[in-house]
Design an enzyme around this catalytic site. Structure first.
Site, PDB file in Angstrom:
ATOM      1  N   PHE A 192       0.854  -1.184   0.000  1.00 15.55           N
ATOM      2  CA  PHE A 192       0.000   0.000   0.000  1.00 15.55           C
ATOM      3  C   PHE A 192       0.890   1.234   0.000  1.00 15.55           C
ATOM      4  O   PHE A 192       1.649   1.466   0.934  1.00 15.55           O
ATOM      5  CB  PHE A 192      -0.955   0.065   1.200  1.00 15.55           C
ATOM      6  CG  PHE A 192      -1.854   1.272   1.104  1.00 15.55           C
ATOM      7  CD1 PHE A 192      -3.022   1.235   0.371  1.00 15.55           C
ATOM      8  CD2 PHE A 192      -1.480   2.486   1.682  1.00 15.55           C
ATOM      9  CE1 PHE A 192      -3.821   2.364   0.236  1.00 15.55           C
ATOM     10  CE2 PHE A 192      -2.269   3.619   1.541  1.00 15.55           C
ATOM     11  CZ  PHE A 192      -3.444   3.560   0.813  1.00 15.55           C
TER      12      PHE A 192
ATOM     13  N   ASP B 152       9.249   2.952   2.125  1.00 15.97           N
ATOM     14  CA  ASP B 152       8.069   3.757   2.421  1.00 15.97           C
ATOM     15  C   ASP B 152       7.807   3.633   3.925  1.00 15.97           C
ATOM     16  O   ASP B 152       7.242   2.648   4.392  1.00 15.97           O
ATOM     17  CB  ASP B 152       6.879   3.257   1.600  1.00 15.97           C
ATOM     18  CG  ASP B 152       5.606   4.044   1.887  1.00 15.97           C
ATOM     19  OD1 ASP B 152       5.567   4.787   2.895  1.00 15.97           O
ATOM     20  OD2 ASP B 152       4.643   3.915   1.111  1.00 15.97           O
TER      21      ASP B 152
ATOM     22  N   LYS C 265       2.227  11.324   6.997  1.00 20.03           N
ATOM     23  CA  LYS C 265       1.394  11.073   8.173  1.00 20.03           C
ATOM     24  C   LYS C 265       1.848  11.835   9.417  1.00 20.03           C
ATOM     25  O   LYS C 265       1.596  13.029   9.511  1.00 20.03           O
ATOM     26  CB  LYS C 265       1.265   9.569   8.407  1.00 20.03           C
ATOM     27  CG  LYS C 265       0.514   8.894   7.257  1.00 20.03           C
ATOM     28  CD  LYS C 265      -0.163   7.585   7.608  1.00 20.03           C
ATOM     29  CE  LYS C 265      -1.192   7.221   6.558  1.00 20.03           C
ATOM     30  NZ  LYS C 265      -0.839   6.109   5.720  1.00 20.03           N
TER      31      LYS C 265
HETATM   32  C1  LIG Z   1      -0.966   6.172   4.217  1.00 14.26           C
HETATM   33  C2  LIG Z   1       0.152   5.624   3.414  1.00 14.26           C
HETATM   34  C3  LIG Z   1       0.515   6.195   2.182  1.00 14.26           C
HETATM   35  C4  LIG Z   1      -0.290   7.289   1.516  1.00 14.26           C
HETATM   36  O1  LIG Z   1      -0.372   8.450   2.266  1.00 14.26           O
HETATM   37  P1  LIG Z   1      -1.531   9.528   1.916  1.00 14.26           P
HETATM   38  O2  LIG Z   1      -1.171  10.708   2.771  1.00 14.26           O
HETATM   39  O3  LIG Z   1      -2.831   8.899   2.292  1.00 14.26           O
HETATM   40  O4  LIG Z   1      -1.445   9.811   0.468  1.00 14.26           O
HETATM   41  C5  LIG Z   1       1.612   5.672   1.534  1.00 14.26           C
HETATM   42  N1  LIG Z   1       2.315   4.655   2.052  1.00 14.26           N
HETATM   43  C6  LIG Z   1       1.993   4.077   3.232  1.00 14.26           C
HETATM   44  C7  LIG Z   1       2.832   2.961   3.758  1.00 14.26           C
HETATM   45  C8  LIG Z   1       0.891   4.528   3.951  1.00 14.26           C
HETATM   46  O5  LIG Z   1       0.560   3.942   5.094  1.00 14.26           O
END
Ligand SMILES: *Cc1c(COP(=O)(O)O)cnc(C)c1O
Length: 401
Positions: free
Chosen positions: A142, A227, A256
């Site tokens: 994700f 990520d 985040k």
């Molecule tokens: C939430 C998330 C994203 C995307 O972030 P947004 O601010 O919602 O675009 C990307 N990678 C990971 C691992 C996430 O948990």
């Protein structure tokens, strides 16, 4: 639920696109680990906005920084310089040991930025033939919701009927370094993975996986992109989840909790020259790096470190995991996680996780079901031991057969 709350829900149902299926709780206030609904009922937040409020709701010092900066200057665009950006660069670089920083807004934008940068790096530095760059990603990943990103998702819900998608992505199973090595070609510019797959249900790869990925990337001249948008900033009990295996990614993505939940702030951090390939006019964002975002992010990082939230995540996470493991419910298949990034996976016979999230809501805990049978437990990192004990008790009561 009051008429008041049902009215809000009815309007949302009528006028809002139904791209979420939220629990029917209408929140109006938050403080630390707690949130209150419109009827004044209090809940312990065990989702933390998918780890965007690691610092706790409405952290007073971040709030003050935001208000003070909002009074002075909010947005200049990067057409001009502002007096917050350099401070933000210095502080985040010092904290994470990075050499280059590119500020964006949402997590997805950070991912898109990294994909663009490593492709360009591949053509201009590594010498990949034009249009041939490949990026290796993991199944069940994700990384966000943009068209570029859902194109390399393996989740049929995330990609269904949104194509055609951009080529250039190769998918391998998560946690399998041999499969990854077999997929590396001379055109591979990067490997993009989450250190722990959060949305997939808090999937922790086998020990040594990140170290093997690091070795393979180094040996084959491939950029390692982690990520850490969800795993980073203390969530797993370390500043970055990569520290659990003593590795350093070439490119690290944060988002985040980089703003403590006040404002969308994300960043691409690089300890190689990957970000150096971007020249004026080649990438940007109207809001990326704005003074309000920088001031908020600076304080969000500062309180995380100064107030010992990372250590607290390690301590309370261990307490909570042990508590959940000792519940002894025959509905529980597995408890897993690291730090305060936890999940309780139920047996299929339990009938799906959502009903238990609804039961938890009645008991004053907000948690999120994922992938059918898993309840994610990720409270703000400021949680106290007695709150952990209370939460474990409530979870235990809810999943007792
Ligand atoms: C939430 C998330 C994203 C995307 O972030 P947004 O601010 O919602 O675009 C990307 N990678 C990971 C691992 C996430 O948990």
């Amino acid at each position: 639920m009051s008429v008041h709350a049902t009215d809000f829900i009815a309007v949302e149902q009528l006028l809002g696109a139904h791209n979420y299926a939220p629990l029917d709780v209408v929140l109006s206030r938050g403080e630390g680990v707690w949130v209150w609904d419109v009827d004044g009922k209090r809940y312990l937040d065990c989702l933390s906005a998918y780890s965007a409020v690691n610092q706790g709701h409405c952290h007073p010092r971040i709030l003050e920084a935001m208000i003070a900066q909002a009074r002075r200057l909010t947005l200049t665009s990067r057409a001009f310089r502002n007096d917050q950006l350099a401070h933000f660069y210095e502080e985040i670089a010092a904290l994470t040991g990075s050499h280059k920083v590119l500020p964006m807004n949402t997590g997805a934008e950070a991912v898109e930025t990294a994909v663009k940068a490593v492709r360009k790096w591949g053509y201009e530095v590594k010498g990949v033939p034009a249009g041939q760059a490949e990026i290796i990603v993991a199944a069940e990943n994700f990384h966000g919701r943009t068209l570029g990103i859902v194109g390399f998702s393996t989740d049929p819900e995330a990609r269904g009927n949104f194509g055609p998608f951009a080529p250039g992505f190769v998918t391998v199973p998560f946690g399998d370094p041999e499969a990854l090595e077999r997929s590396i070609t001379p055109n591979t510019v990067a490997v993009l993975i989450e250190p722990i797959q959060g949305e997939a249900g808090v999937i922790i790869p086998p020990a040594g996986y990140l170290r093997r990925v690091r070795e393979l990337c180094t040996r084959h001249g491939v950029t390692m992109i982690l990520d850490e948008i969800q795993t980073g900033l203390g969530r797993t009990g370390k500043l970055l989840a990569e520290e659990h295996e003593g590795v350093e990614a070439d490119v690290t993505l944060l988002g985040k909790a980089l703003s403590g939940g006040f404002y969308p702030v994300s960043a691409v951090l690089s300890n190689t020259e990957v970000l150096g390939v971007l020249k004026p006019g080649q990438h940007g964002s109207t809001f990326g790096g704005n003074p309000l975002a920088c001031a908020v992010a600076r304080m969000a990082l500062k309180v995380l470190v100064e107030e010992g939230m990372i250590e607290n995540a390690a301590r309370q996470g261990a307490l909570m995991k042990a508590g959940l493991e000792s519940l002894g419910s025959n509905l529980v298949r597995e408890v897993r996680g690291r730090g305060l990034m936890l999940a309780v996976e139920l047996h299929p016979e339990a009938g799906g996780a959502r009903r238990y999230c609804l039961a938890l809501k009645e008991r004053g805990i907000l948690a999120k079901d994922t992938h059918g049978h898993t309840i994610r437990i990720s409270p703000p990192l400021v949680i106290a031991p007695e709150q952990v004990e209370w939460a474990v008790e409530q979870i235990g009561e809810s999943i007792r057969r």
